[in-house]
Design an enzyme around this catalytic site. Sequence first.
Site, short mmCIF file in Angstrom:
data_model
loop_
_atom_site.label_atom_id
_atom_site.label_comp_id
_atom_site.label_asym_id
_atom_site.label_seq_id
_atom_site.Cartn_x
_atom_site.Cartn_y
_atom_site.Cartn_z
N CYS A 39 48.29 44.51 26.98
CA CYS A 39 49.57 45.05 26.53
C CYS A 39 49.54 45.36 25.04
CB CYS A 39 50.71 44.06 26.85
SG CYS A 39 50.54 42.46 26.03
N GLU A 86 50.14 50.07 27.57
CA GLU A 86 49.54 49.12 28.52
C GLU A 86 48.26 49.77 29.03
OE1 GLU A 86 50.82 45.36 30.71
OE2 GLU A 86 51.87 46.53 29.19
#
Length: 362
Positions: free
Chosen positions: A318, A352
């Site tokens: 992330c 992401e």
Amino acid sequence: MLCQVFPEQYQSQLAEKTQRLQDLIPSLHHLTVFASEPRHYRARAEFRIWHEGDETDYIMFDQETKQKVNIKQCPMAIESIADLMPKLMAEITANEVLRLRLFQVDFLATLSGDMLVTLIYRCGIEGNQAWLDSANRLKTTLPITHIIGRARKQKILLEQDFIIEKLHVDGKIFTYQQIENSFTQPNAGVAQKMLHWARKVSKGAAGDLIELYCGNGNFSIALSEFYNRVLATEISKTSVKSALFNIAANQVENVTVVKMAAEEISQALQGQEFTRLKEVDLASYHFETIFVDPPRSGLDNLTRKMVAEFERIIYISCNPETLAIDLIEIEKTHDIVESALFDQFPYTHHIESGVFLKRKAV
């Protein structure tokens, strides 16, 4: 972002993210970009409540100006939330019992149709029968599956604090419990694409899988069919409990979840004994693949070293900056085979990504 969407800018912002990721990690190979829906993609939303005279509104605060902004519509939220918001506010405004000192409203929805609404108050609601009756009427009047009332040290459930999501991936349906106030993927459409990609790179895998930071078992369950056994680790007690619920709900029999930190499992693999592993015959596992989905800070030194000891690595990130740092060390022993960008958060700087690596040929 204050709920706005800019569909006409979506492709250009996605292209900018793609270029930024490739510039940051030039070694990425076979990068697949998974787009989001340009509107109605968030299955989770939180709004502060502002009262002024007889008026009550959802608000958010502009991060730059710190000014409050009234939110009348939220095209960023999935349609079930966007449709419910004005109807719920009309009911709250018309009912002084529900409105009195209401501080915040949270929405948690699923693609499969469940809706959980949390009403958070600055005053106590426990033992308030008028509030309880009004909240129950909301469930019969509006498309709400469950309601939670919260106040300081108070939590009232009508009737439970979770909803059930059903994700459709590769012609299969995966069932997941999503608990209020716990981590869930906010963009369910992209979450399905993440599972698809992880399943794709797992095809043809041999041996067992070990997963760090498994959360509610999201990936463990979807990947279990490609491995003999899966050992999944997670430090959060709530997430472990949810993972066990999801394993049973999906009738998966080859996944074991243990409550351990990544550093602890690294020590366990080196022979250190842990009480929490007393019922797990760690020596009987034949781990060839490791799956990691670390926090924004990335991997610690010990875990990064452990990860590099496996033949195959699936890394979900992330934070591309910490991913780039981790890959400097990991690429000394492994080659990137495939990579992906998942646009979980359109119109923001967040990226992401996923990287699949195999040990270098000697």
